[in-house]
Design an enzyme around this catalytic site. Structure first.
Site, PDB file in Angstrom:
ATOM      1  N   HIS A   1      -6.914  -6.764  -1.022  1.00 33.15           N
ATOM      2  CA  HIS A   1      -5.826  -5.868  -0.991  1.00 33.15           C
ATOM      3  C   HIS A   1      -5.067  -6.113   0.225  1.00 33.15           C
ATOM      4  O   HIS A   1      -3.812  -5.971   0.619  1.00 33.15           O
ATOM      5  CB  HIS A   1      -6.728  -4.606  -0.550  1.00 33.15           C
ATOM      6  CG  HIS A   1      -5.608  -3.534  -0.209  1.00 33.15           C
ATOM      7  ND1 HIS A   1      -4.870  -3.258  -1.707  1.00 33.15           N
ATOM      8  CD2 HIS A   1      -5.260  -2.683   1.005  1.00 33.15           C
ATOM      9  CE1 HIS A   1      -4.051  -1.977  -0.856  1.00 33.15           C
ATOM     10  NE2 HIS A   1      -4.334  -1.772   0.208  1.00 33.15           N
TER      11      HIS A   1
ATOM     12  N   TYR B   1      -2.249  11.005   2.384  1.00 33.61           N
ATOM     13  CA  TYR B   1      -3.370  11.306   0.728  1.00 33.61           C
ATOM     14  C   TYR B   1      -3.070  12.662   1.095  1.00 33.61           C
ATOM     15  O   TYR B   1      -2.571  12.948  -0.363  1.00 33.61           O
ATOM     16  CB  TYR B   1      -4.182  10.972   1.553  1.00 33.61           C
ATOM     17  CG  TYR B   1      -4.743   9.371   1.378  1.00 33.61           C
ATOM     18  CD1 TYR B   1      -5.359   8.735   0.524  1.00 33.61           C
ATOM     19  CD2 TYR B   1      -4.959   8.716   2.824  1.00 33.61           C
ATOM     20  CE1 TYR B   1      -5.108   7.108   0.240  1.00 33.61           C
ATOM     21  CE2 TYR B   1      -5.142   7.045   2.844  1.00 33.61           C
ATOM     22  CZ  TYR B   1      -4.966   6.630   1.726  1.00 33.61           C
ATOM     23  OH  TYR B   1      -5.320   5.085   1.829  1.00 33.61           O
TER      24      TYR B   1
ATOM     25  N   ASP C   1       0.608  -1.504  -0.084  1.00 33.22           N
ATOM     26  CA  ASP C   1      -0.018   0.364  -0.145  1.00 33.22           C
ATOM     27  C   ASP C   1       0.836   1.995  -0.431  1.00 33.22           C
ATOM     28  O   ASP C   1       1.792   1.487  -0.182  1.00 33.22           O
ATOM     29  CB  ASP C   1      -0.858   0.029   1.208  1.00 33.22           C
ATOM     30  CG  ASP C   1      -2.171   0.737   1.524  1.00 33.22           C
ATOM     31  OD1 ASP C   1      -2.762   0.725   0.327  1.00 33.22           O
ATOM     32  OD2 ASP C   1      -1.525   1.747   1.643  1.00 33.22           O
TER      33      ASP C   1
END
Length: 278
Positions: free
Chosen positions: A255, A200, A98
Site C-alpha cells: 500500500h 474516518y 490514501d
C-alpha cells in the site's frame, strides 16, 4: 514558505524545488505526514518541478480541531485551496496517496480550474469505492474503517505498548524501521491519533459531499500488493473520469507506494505533468 493558515489553524508545509517550476502539491494519507514524499520530492525537483507537501489537517500540531465534523471532505479540500492561495497559485498539479488521494479526487471534481493534473495513488474514485464495498471483497478489506468509528478504543489499541499495533501494521507493509518510528512518534503527539482518526469518523458526512465526475487529466497508480484496496474499485474508476485517464499498475508493491516505489512514482508524475503542459 513553511506554513499557511486557514480559519485559525496553522499548517506546516514543505515548499521545495525550483520556485519557477511547475507546482506539484503532494498530499499524504493515514497515518503518514509529509515525510511520505521524502524520496519522491527530490526526484521531482531534478526534473524542474516545485513541490508543496503539507502536513494535513490533524497532522500539523497547530491544526488539530476537536470534533469529527472538522474533518469532513469539504474541510480537507478547503485546506488545499488555502495552500494554493497562500502560495499565490491559481492552480497546481495535485498528487495524493490514501486519504490524500480522496482529497485529490474531490479537488478534481469540485475545483477543476485549480487542478492542472490529478494523480491518485492507491485509492480509487470514491464512487467506485462505494460500489465496490457492496459488490466485491472491498468491504472485508475495509473492516477497520468501521472499527475506527468507535470512541476511544481505536486510540488505545493503536498506541498501546508504545504503538505496537501501529508499528506492526506499518512494518508488515514493508516500511523500514526509521520511517515506522517517525510515523508512530507523530501519532503519539498530544491529540494526534484522535485527529488523524477524525478523517474516518467524518465518513458519515460523505453522502452530503458526493465526489462527482472528474474533468482533469488523471493518472491512477495502484499496486497489486495493497492489502487495503482491491482491484474491483480500481478497474471501475475510469467511468468516473471525463478526461484523459491512465491506470498504472505496480506489481507486488504494498500500500505504501510513495515510500516503496518512489522512483517509479516520480517518473510517472513527471511524465504526466509534462504531457499536460505540452
Amino acid at each position: 514558505m513553511d506554513s499557511f493558515r486557514r480559519d485559525g489553524l496553522t499548517f506546516d508545509v514543505r515548499d521545495a524545488g525550483p520556485r519557477d517550476g511547475e507546482p506539484v502539491v503532494l498530499l499524504h494519507g493515514f497515518p503518514q505526514d509529509s515525510a511520505a514524499w521524502d524520496l519522491v520530492a527530490p526526484a521531482l525537483h531534478q526534473h524542474g518541478l516545485r513541490t508543496l507537501a503539507p502536513d494535513q489537517r490533524g497532522y500539523s500540531p497547530m491544526a488539530r480541531p476537536h470534533g469529527r465534523a472538522h474533518y469532513r471532505l469539504r474541510e480537507t479540500v478547503g485546506d488545499v485551496l488555502a495552500l494554493l492561495d497562500a502560495a499565490g497559485l491559481e492552480s497546481a498539479h495535485v498528487v495524493g496517496h490514501d486519504w490524500g488521494g480522496i482529497v485529490a479526487w474531490a479537488l478534481g471534481a469540485w475545483y477543476p480550474e485549480r487542478v492542472r493534473t490529478l494523480t491518485a495513488l492507491s485509492v480509487p474514485h470514491p464512487a467506485a469505492m462505494a460500489k465496490a464495498m457492496v459488490t466485491s471483497d472491498q468491504g472485508l478489506r475495509s473492516y477497520y474503517m468501521g472499527v475506527f468509528q468507535l470512541p476511544v478504543l481505536p486510540e488505545r489499541l493503536l498506541l498501546a505498548g508504545n504503538g505496537a499495533v501501529l508499528r506492526r501494521m506499518l512494518r508488515s507493509g514493508g516500511l523500514d524501521d526509521a520511517l515506522v518510528d517517525h510515523y508512530v512518534r507523530r501519532m503519539q503527539e498530544p491529540g494526534a491519533v484522535s485527529a488523524a482518526l477524525g478523517w474516518y469518523r467524518a465518513l458519515p458526512w460523505a453522502g452530503r459531499d458526493p465526489v462527482g465526475r472528474v474533468r482533469v487529466p488523471t493518472l491512477h497508480i495502484w499496486s497489486t500488493g495493497d492489502a487495503f484496496l482491491g482491484r474491483a474499485a480500481t478497474e471501475a474508476t475510469e467511468r468516473f473520469v471525463e478526461a484523459p485517464y491512465r491506470l498504472e499498475v505496480l506489481e507486488g508493491v504494498p500500500h505504501w507506494i510513495p515510500e516503496l516505489a518512489a522512483d517509479r512514482v516520480a517518473e510517472l508524475v513527471t511524465a504526466h505533468v509534462r504531457t499536460a503542459a505540452s
